[in-house]
Design a protein around this motif. Structure first.
Motif, short mmCIF file in Angstrom:
data_model
loop_
_atom_site.label_atom_id
_atom_site.label_comp_id
_atom_site.label_asym_id
_atom_site.label_seq_id
_atom_site.Cartn_x
_atom_site.Cartn_y
_atom_site.Cartn_z
N ASN A 100 0.80 -1.35 0.14
CA ASN A 100 0.12 0.02 0.01
C ASN A 100 0.85 1.23 -0.04
O ASN A 100 0.38 2.48 -0.18
CB ASN A 100 -1.06 0.20 1.26
N TYR A 101 2.13 1.19 0.43
CA TYR A 101 3.16 2.31 0.44
C TYR A 101 4.12 2.28 -0.84
O TYR A 101 4.93 3.06 -0.83
CB TYR A 101 3.97 2.02 1.75
N LEU A 102 3.47 1.78 -1.86
CA LEU A 102 4.38 1.77 -3.13
C LEU A 102 4.95 2.87 -3.59
O LEU A 102 6.28 2.70 -3.87
CB LEU A 102 3.29 1.13 -4.40
N PRO A 103 4.51 4.14 -3.65
CA PRO A 103 5.26 5.24 -4.05
C PRO A 103 6.39 5.33 -3.12
O PRO A 103 7.43 6.08 -3.48
CB PRO A 103 4.30 6.39 -4.03
N LEU A 104 6.39 5.07 -1.98
CA LEU A 104 7.43 5.31 -1.00
C LEU A 104 8.57 4.08 -0.68
O LEU A 104 9.62 4.26 -0.25
CB LEU A 104 6.78 5.32 0.50
N LEU A 105 8.17 2.90 -1.49
CA LEU A 105 9.06 1.90 -1.50
C LEU A 105 10.60 2.13 -1.85
O LEU A 105 11.38 1.55 -1.12
CB LEU A 105 8.66 0.61 -1.80
N PRO A 106 10.52 2.75 -3.02
CA PRO A 106 12.07 2.87 -3.48
C PRO A 106 12.91 3.84 -2.58
O PRO A 106 13.95 3.48 -2.31
CB PRO A 106 11.86 3.90 -4.89
N PHE A 107 12.08 4.82 -1.94
CA PHE A 107 13.04 5.64 -1.01
C PHE A 107 13.18 4.71 0.20
O PHE A 107 14.37 4.62 1.02
CB PHE A 107 12.16 6.78 -0.41
N ALA A 108 12.35 3.92 0.85
CA ALA A 108 12.67 3.10 1.89
C ALA A 108 13.65 2.07 1.79
O ALA A 108 14.35 1.87 2.84
CB ALA A 108 11.26 2.37 2.33
N ILE A 109 13.77 1.30 0.51
CA ILE A 109 14.97 0.38 0.18
C ILE A 109 15.84 1.08 0.34
O ILE A 109 17.10 0.46 0.76
CB ILE A 109 14.60 -0.50 -0.96
N GLU A 110 16.37 2.39 -0.17
CA GLU A 110 17.60 3.02 -0.17
C GLU A 110 17.93 3.50 1.28
O GLU A 110 19.12 3.86 1.30
CB GLU A 110 17.45 4.29 -1.08
N GLN A 111 17.02 3.48 2.21
CA GLN A 111 17.43 3.89 3.57
C GLN A 111 17.96 2.67 4.41
O GLN A 111 18.59 2.91 5.42
CB GLN A 111 16.42 4.36 4.18
N ILE A 112 17.96 1.42 3.90
CA ILE A 112 18.57 0.38 4.51
C ILE A 112 20.01 0.27 4.62
O ILE A 112 20.54 0.54 3.45
CB ILE A 112 18.00 -1.03 3.92
N ASP A 113 20.72 0.42 5.45
CA ASP A 113 22.19 0.57 5.64
C ASP A 113 23.07 -0.83 5.63
O ASP A 113 22.71 -1.61 6.38
CB ASP A 113 22.60 1.46 6.91
N VAL A 114 23.49 -1.01 4.52
CA VAL A 114 24.33 -2.34 4.35
C VAL A 114 26.00 -2.08 4.06
O VAL A 114 26.45 -2.70 3.57
CB VAL A 114 23.76 -3.34 3.09
N SER A 115 26.26 -1.11 4.57
CA SER A 115 27.49 -0.36 4.06
C SER A 115 28.64 -1.24 4.75
O SER A 115 29.71 -1.26 4.34
CB SER A 115 27.80 1.14 4.72
N GLN A 116 28.36 -2.07 5.94
CA GLN A 116 29.49 -2.82 6.54
C GLN A 116 29.74 -4.13 5.81
O GLN A 116 30.57 -4.98 6.28
CB GLN A 116 28.97 -3.22 8.02
N TYR A 117 28.87 -4.46 4.99
CA TYR A 117 29.11 -5.91 4.21
C TYR A 117 29.95 -5.94 2.94
O TYR A 117 30.00 -5.00 2.22
CB TYR A 117 27.74 -6.48 3.79
N ASP A 118 30.70 -6.85 2.80
CA ASP A 118 31.54 -7.05 1.69
C ASP A 118 30.72 -7.60 0.22
O ASP A 118 30.84 -7.01 -0.73
CB ASP A 118 32.35 -8.26 1.92
#
Length: 392
Positions: free
Chosen positions: A80-98
């Motif tokens: 139901n939050y389709l328009p916000l999902l691109p923004f939301a996935i980009e906020q997940i921090d995976v910077s510590q992974y190889d």
């Protein structure tokens, strides 16, 4: 750094207890493979509500979620939050992974990684509702009836832009079928490695006596075209069992005649039993791959399906003029009631099901076994890891 020493993140779109399908099963298999051969990956998703349910495929593992989880009904109705999902996935921090592996049918591939991280994405499909199946979804959507078709189309237009841009950030793409690879080339302009999903064929029994009913096992959503099955079997007046649940359920039940039976709460064991006894497995949707037809073949059941899309990777159409050629089903050319009715009428009239040897169908399904997936997937990630390390 060797791959066995790499810190790994595994990202999927969402895990919903009422919607555990093929993409989630593939994600689970990738998780098990990484656990066994390398290290236990950390799990990420836009939202999840499986942790405290019987359908928690990851048992007691922690799944890290996005900001959508904190929104009203974010755990259960993330779409139901389709328009916000691109923004939301980009906020997940995976910077510590190889190594970041995404299993994506929509947004997971959009996770942001740095040039020093390797991102491999297993693509189940480019978003159907944003690209070639947009009109099918809109025709079936209740929102279209409230004068919202134009704003929905505009939202999907913006979503297509993000879908293309986010695809360019992925280092390597794996597609689940040749049809998906073709769509990736069309919409993203990229190449991908085709690795078919793993299918747990060992749990199916092909030795039961075939009975006179037809079977469908699907999520009850618009693109599966269960409405086409219902209308066709209403005309055929042949017994059809539909196993599955979804937003279309109520509408489909109202459409169906008494020869059609719906089953919602069905265990895996019961599904296996129905598959091992049905006359044929019927499939009307345009699929990117389709795990259920493989499961039907493992159960010794021929497949009757729409002859377009990912099903062409798995179903070899019966040829009456040369019965010596191997086949495992019948394909109809047009996604229409008349084509489906004519095909099944012919299948019944000629008793074509007698031409299929259940053991041959089961043997064929072994091409899609977990062992073959494991070999191909493992080889691929090792190859691209070495290529990536050389480049960097």
């Amino acid at each position: 750094m060797n791959l066995v020493d790499a810190k790994i993140a595994l990202v999927h779109d969402w895990f919903l207890k009422n919607s555990i399908g093929g993409a989630e099963k593939v994600t689970l298999f990738i998780d098990k493979l990484l656990n066994k051969n390398y290290s236990q990956p950390d799990l990420f998703a836009l939202a999840s509500n499986i942790e405290e349910s019987k359908k928690n495929i990851f048992q007691n593992r922690i799944i890290k979620k996005s900001i959508i989880e904190s929104f009203p009904f974010g755990k259960t109705k993330v779409q139901n939050y389709l328009p916000l999902l691109p923004f939301a996935i980009e906020q997940i921090d995976v910077s510590q992974y190889d190594l970041v592996i995404s299993s994506s049918h929509a947004f997971a591939k959009g996770i942001i990684t740095s040039p020093d991280q390797l991102h491999i994405s297993y693509i189940h499909t480019p978003m159907r509702y944003a690209w070639d199946q947009m009109n099918t979804y809109l025709e079936q959507s209740k929102l279209s009836n409230y004068g919202l078709k134009f704003p929905i189309k505009y939202a999907l237009y913006k979503l297509r832009q993000w879908d293309f841009l986010s695809s360019q950030r992925v280092d390597y793409l794996i597609s689940n079928s040749n049809f998906t690879a073709k769509r990736i080339r069309k919409y993203w302009g990229l190449t991908s490695e085709v690795i078919h999903p793993p299918v747990d064929i060992e749990r199916f029994n092909f030795k039961n006596i075939r009975e006179d009913f037809y079977l469908s096992v699907n999520r009850l959503v618009p693109n599966k075209r269960i409405d086409l099955l219902i209308n066709s079997f209403n005309k055929l007046n042949l017994p059809l069992i539909v196993i599955g649940d979804g937003p279309e359920r109520s509408k489909l039940e109202k459409m169906a005649n008494s020869n059609i039976k719906f089953l919602k709460q069905v265990s895996n064991m019961e599904v296996e039993n129905y598959m091992s006894r049905c006359r044929a497995f019927v499939y009307a949707g345009l699929e990117d791959f389709g795990i259920a037809p493989i499961e039907a073949m493992a159960s010794g059941a021929p497949v009757i399906g729409y002859g377009k899309g990912g099903i062409l990777d798995t179903v070899i159409c019966f040829n009456e003029s040369n019965k010596k050629d191997f086949s495992n089903g019948i394909l109809f050319k047009k996604q229409t009631i008349s084509d489906m009715v004519d095909t099944i009428d012919w299948f019944e009239d000629k008793k074509v099901w007698k031409e299929f040897d259940p053991q041959d169908l089961n043997n064929y399904s072994e091409r899609f076994s977990p062992e073959i997936f494991k070999t191909k997937f493992d080889f691929f990630i090792n190859k691209v890891w070495q290529e990536f390390k050389i480049k960097s």
